[in-house]
Design an enzyme around this catalytic site. Structure first.
Site, PDB file in Angstrom:
ATOM      1  CB  CYS A  68      -0.981  -0.036   1.170  1.00  0.00           C
ATOM      2  SG  CYS A  68      -0.212   0.043   2.805  1.00  0.00           S
ATOM      3  CG  HIS A  69       1.068   6.059   0.832  1.00  0.00           C
ATOM      4  ND1 HIS A  69       0.593   7.208   1.427  1.00  0.00           N
ATOM      5  CD2 HIS A  69       2.176   6.424   0.154  1.00  0.00           C
ATOM      6  CE1 HIS A  69       1.399   8.218   1.098  1.00  0.00           C
ATOM      7  NE2 HIS A  69       2.366   7.777   0.328  1.00  0.00           N
TER       8      HIS A  69
END
Length: 110
Positions: A68-69
């Site tokens: 993800c981020h």
């Protein structure tokens, strides 16, 4: 390789796996707008909330690195996948942000 995959790897390890030609799948669980901003080539994109309904699209026969981020959402998805028949699901520590910082500084950051 041992029967149990690690719970988490860092971006340098994933980069080494990819450069060595290791058969590894990457799942990006960020939202559409995030992937439109910056994406890792070859990663399959399924937003986090859609993973349970689209789980059949994911491989069980090789390591599945979830990103993800920064690594929080992917850690949650990795845990869920491991509880639901994906023993080779692995969280990518630091996510796309760490990849952009350490592996490919030309990538956009947000």
């Amino acid at each position: 390789m041992s029967s149990a995959a690690p719970l988490e790897i860092d971006v340098t390890e994933l980069d080494a796996w990819r450069k060595a030609g290791r058969d590894v799948a990457v799942l990006d669980v960020r939202e559409d707008w995030e992937v439109a901003t910056v994406a890792l080539e070859g990663a399959k994109h399924i937003p986090m909330r859609q993973v349970p309904e689209r789980v059949a699209e994911l491989p069980k026969d090789r390591p599945l690195v979830v990103m993800c981020h920064h690594g929080g959402r992917s850690r949650q998805v990795t845990g869920w996948l491991r509880q639901n028949g994906f023993p080779q699901a692995i969280n990518l520590a630091g996510g796309i942000h760490a990849w952009a910082e350490q592996i490919d500084p030309s990538m956009a950051k947000y």
